[in-house]
Design a protein around this motif. Structure first.
Motif, PDB file in Angstrom:
ATOM      1  N   VAL A  17      -9.074  -7.837 -16.250  1.00  0.00           N
ATOM      2  CA  VAL A  17      -8.605  -9.217 -16.204  1.00  0.00           C
ATOM      3  C   VAL A  17      -7.077  -9.170 -16.250  1.00  0.00           C
ATOM      4  O   VAL A  17      -6.495  -8.682 -17.213  1.00  0.00           O
ATOM      5  N   LEU A  18      -6.451  -9.676 -15.169  1.00  0.00           N
ATOM      6  CA  LEU A  18      -5.006  -9.537 -15.006  1.00  0.00           C
ATOM      7  C   LEU A  18      -4.260 -10.864 -15.089  1.00  0.00           C
ATOM      8  O   LEU A  18      -3.143 -10.990 -14.587  1.00  0.00           O
ATOM      9  N   ASN A  19      -4.841 -11.866 -15.743  1.00  0.00           N
ATOM     10  CA  ASN A  19      -4.228 -13.196 -15.838  1.00  0.00           C
ATOM     11  C   ASN A  19      -2.813 -13.154 -16.403  1.00  0.00           C
ATOM     12  O   ASN A  19      -1.932 -13.866 -15.923  1.00  0.00           O
ATOM     13  N   LEU A  61       3.919 -10.106 -12.232  1.00  0.00           N
ATOM     14  CA  LEU A  61       5.083  -9.713 -13.008  1.00  0.00           C
ATOM     15  C   LEU A  61       4.714  -8.366 -13.605  1.00  0.00           C
ATOM     16  O   LEU A  61       3.748  -8.255 -14.371  1.00  0.00           O
ATOM     17  N   ASN A  62       5.419  -7.326 -13.200  1.00  0.00           N
ATOM     18  CA  ASN A  62       5.036  -5.976 -13.561  1.00  0.00           C
ATOM     19  C   ASN A  62       5.294  -5.684 -15.035  1.00  0.00           C
ATOM     20  O   ASN A  62       6.138  -6.305 -15.674  1.00  0.00           O
ATOM     21  N   ASP A  63       4.533  -4.745 -15.544  1.00  0.00           N
ATOM     22  CA  ASP A  63       4.662  -4.296 -16.933  1.00  0.00           C
ATOM     23  C   ASP A  63       4.352  -2.810 -16.928  1.00  0.00           C
ATOM     24  O   ASP A  63       3.281  -2.390 -16.484  1.00  0.00           O
ATOM     25  N   PHE A  64       5.288  -1.991 -17.408  1.00  0.00           N
ATOM     26  CA  PHE A  64       5.148  -0.547 -17.369  1.00  0.00           C
ATOM     27  C   PHE A  64       4.644   0.041 -18.675  1.00  0.00           C
ATOM     28  O   PHE A  64       4.510   1.259 -18.796  1.00  0.00           O
ATOM     29  N   ALA A  65       4.357  -0.786 -19.661  1.00  0.00           N
ATOM     30  CA  ALA A  65       3.851  -0.289 -20.942  1.00  0.00           C
ATOM     31  C   ALA A  65       2.484   0.368 -20.741  1.00  0.00           C
ATOM     32  O   ALA A  65       1.744   0.046 -19.806  1.00  0.00           O
ATOM     33  N   ALA A  66       2.153   1.284 -21.642  1.00  0.00           N
ATOM     34  CA  ALA A  66       0.853   1.955 -21.579  1.00  0.00           C
ATOM     35  C   ALA A  66      -0.259   0.918 -21.585  1.00  0.00           C
ATOM     36  O   ALA A  66      -0.191  -0.077 -22.302  1.00  0.00           O
ATOM     37  N   SER A  71       0.040   0.884 -15.052  1.00  0.00           N
ATOM     38  CA  SER A  71      -0.915   1.963 -15.355  1.00  0.00           C
ATOM     39  C   SER A  71      -2.332   1.625 -14.892  1.00  0.00           C
ATOM     40  O   SER A  71      -3.140   2.524 -14.676  1.00  0.00           O
ATOM     41  N   ILE A  72      -2.637   0.342 -14.720  1.00  0.00           N
ATOM     42  CA  ILE A  72      -3.945  -0.081 -14.187  1.00  0.00           C
ATOM     43  C   ILE A  72      -3.967   0.065 -12.668  1.00  0.00           C
ATOM     44  O   ILE A  72      -4.926   0.586 -12.096  1.00  0.00           O
ATOM     45  N   MET A  73      -2.901  -0.391 -12.007  1.00  0.00           N
ATOM     46  CA  MET A  73      -2.886  -0.439 -10.544  1.00  0.00           C
ATOM     47  C   MET A  73      -2.682   0.923  -9.889  1.00  0.00           C
ATOM     48  O   MET A  73      -3.237   1.193  -8.822  1.00  0.00           O
ATOM     49  N   TRP A  74      -1.882   1.774 -10.476  1.00  0.00           N
ATOM     50  CA  TRP A  74      -1.548   3.057  -9.842  1.00  0.00           C
ATOM     51  C   TRP A  74      -2.786   3.876  -9.467  1.00  0.00           C
ATOM     52  O   TRP A  74      -2.896   4.336  -8.332  1.00  0.00           O
ATOM     53  N   PRO A  75      -3.763   4.069 -10.359  1.00  0.00           N
ATOM     54  CA  PRO A  75      -4.934   4.867  -9.973  1.00  0.00           C
ATOM     55  C   PRO A  75      -5.865   4.165  -8.970  1.00  0.00           C
ATOM     56  O   PRO A  75      -6.725   4.820  -8.377  1.00  0.00           O
ATOM     57  N   LEU A  76      -5.702   2.863  -8.774  1.00  0.00           N
ATOM     58  CA  LEU A  76      -6.553   2.131  -7.825  1.00  0.00           C
ATOM     59  C   LEU A  76      -6.084   2.285  -6.379  1.00  0.00           C
ATOM     60  O   LEU A  76      -6.833   1.970  -5.449  1.00  0.00           O
ATOM     61  N   LEU A  77      -4.861   2.748  -6.174  1.00  0.00           N
ATOM     62  CA  LEU A  77      -4.291   2.867  -4.833  1.00  0.00           C
ATOM     63  C   LEU A  77      -5.208   3.698  -3.930  1.00  0.00           C
ATOM     64  O   LEU A  77      -5.602   4.804  -4.268  1.00  0.00           O
ATOM     65  N   GLY A  78      -5.578   3.112  -2.794  1.00  0.00           N
ATOM     66  CA  GLY A  78      -6.428   3.784  -1.816  1.00  0.00           C
ATOM     67  C   GLY A  78      -7.918   3.629  -2.052  1.00  0.00           C
ATOM     68  O   GLY A  78      -8.721   4.185  -1.307  1.00  0.00           O
ATOM     69  N   SER A 114      16.399  -6.871  -6.930  1.00  0.00           N
ATOM     70  CA  SER A 114      17.844  -6.706  -7.036  1.00  0.00           C
ATOM     71  C   SER A 114      18.272  -6.854  -8.486  1.00  0.00           C
ATOM     72  O   SER A 114      17.477  -7.254  -9.346  1.00  0.00           O
ATOM     73  N   VAL A 115      19.518  -6.600  -8.742  1.00  0.00           N
ATOM     74  CA  VAL A 115      20.074  -6.747 -10.086  1.00  0.00           C
ATOM     75  C   VAL A 115      19.772  -8.151 -10.609  1.00  0.00           C
ATOM     76  O   VAL A 115      20.015  -9.142  -9.930  1.00  0.00           O
ATOM     77  N   GLY A 116      19.215  -8.219 -11.781  1.00  0.00           N
ATOM     78  CA  GLY A 116      18.946  -9.506 -12.413  1.00  0.00           C
ATOM     79  C   GLY A 116      17.605 -10.130 -12.059  1.00  0.00           C
ATOM     80  O   GLY A 116      17.244 -11.158 -12.623  1.00  0.00           O
ATOM     81  N   ASP A 117      16.858  -9.530 -11.113  1.00  0.00           N
ATOM     82  CA  ASP A 117      15.546 -10.076 -10.740  1.00  0.00           C
ATOM     83  C   ASP A 117      14.487  -9.695 -11.763  1.00  0.00           C
ATOM     84  O   ASP A 117      14.590  -8.659 -12.420  1.00  0.00           O
ATOM     85  N   GLU A 118      13.452 -10.536 -11.858  1.00  0.00           N
ATOM     86  CA  GLU A 118      12.295 -10.148 -12.652  1.00  0.00           C
ATOM     87  C   GLU A 118      11.588  -9.010 -11.909  1.00  0.00           C
ATOM     88  O   GLU A 118      11.704  -8.886 -10.698  1.00  0.00           O
ATOM     89  N   ALA A 119      10.867  -8.184 -12.638  1.00  0.00           N
ATOM     90  CA  ALA A 119      10.136  -7.066 -12.040  1.00  0.00           C
ATOM     91  C   ALA A 119       8.833  -7.597 -11.461  1.00  0.00           C
ATOM     92  O   ALA A 119       7.782  -7.525 -12.085  1.00  0.00           O
ATOM     93  N   SER A 120       8.907  -8.165 -10.257  1.00  0.00           N
ATOM     94  CA  SER A 120       7.711  -8.728  -9.639  1.00  0.00           C
ATOM     95  C   SER A 120       7.207  -7.817  -8.519  1.00  0.00           C
ATOM     96  O   SER A 120       7.957  -7.025  -7.957  1.00  0.00           O
ATOM     97  N   VAL A 121       5.918  -7.943  -8.235  1.00  0.00           N
ATOM     98  CA  VAL A 121       5.246  -7.133  -7.226  1.00  0.00           C
ATOM     99  C   VAL A 121       4.407  -8.061  -6.369  1.00  0.00           C
ATOM    100  O   VAL A 121       3.547  -8.776  -6.886  1.00  0.00           O
TER     101      VAL A 121
END
Length: 136
Positions: A17-19, A61-66, A71-78, A114-121
């Motif tokens: 659930v990615l809400n 809005l990306n989140d790099f925390a464990a 960490s959820i999306m990376w292994p789903l690639l492909g 860019s500089v100052g942008d939120e980390a969005s994907v």
């Protein structure tokens, strides 16, 4: 006429659930247009529907925390994974239908901006097989 403002879409991807990360969600389906015009069509083009296809467009809005989004999306690639989308986070009903199916996770942009942008994907995933609408 009833109207709705999307304030709490429910998104599940591969059982996650990615809400809390989802900023935008679009479920789109279409049917191929097949031209069946013949010489006896009286000058008018005749078309019928062909194969159906769909697409799941998302902005996160990306989140790099464990255990968080990257960490959820990376292994789903492909891979082809199930999805569920509902207009609200409430239970499925006639006024809150769910759309389910499978999508190919064909892209991931962990860092974009860019500089100052939120980390969005922003991503767009094609459906694989039928998209189902259910109200129960």
């Amino acid at each position: 006429m009833p109207t709705m403002v999307l304030t709490g879409v429910h998104l599940s991807l591969a059982g996650n659930v990615l809400n809390e990360h989802t900023k935008k969600c679009e479920v789109a389906v279409e049917v191929e247009e097949k031209d069946v015009t013949t010489y006896i069509s009286n000058g008018w083009k005749l078309v019928i529907g062909g194969l159906k296809s769909g697409n799941l467009g998302l902005e996160f809005l990306n989140d790099f925390a464990a255990t968080k989004l990257d960490s959820i999306m990376w292994p789903l690639l492909g891979t082809v994974v199930p999805f569920e989308v509902r207009p609200t986070q409430a239970a499925v009903s006639t006024s809150n239908p769910k759309y389910t199916g499978d999508v190919l996770v064909k892209e991931w942009q962990p860092i974009s901006g860019s500089v100052g942008d939120e980390a969005s994907v922003g991503v767009s995933y094609p459906t694989s097989g039928a998209v189902i609408r259910a109200t129960a």
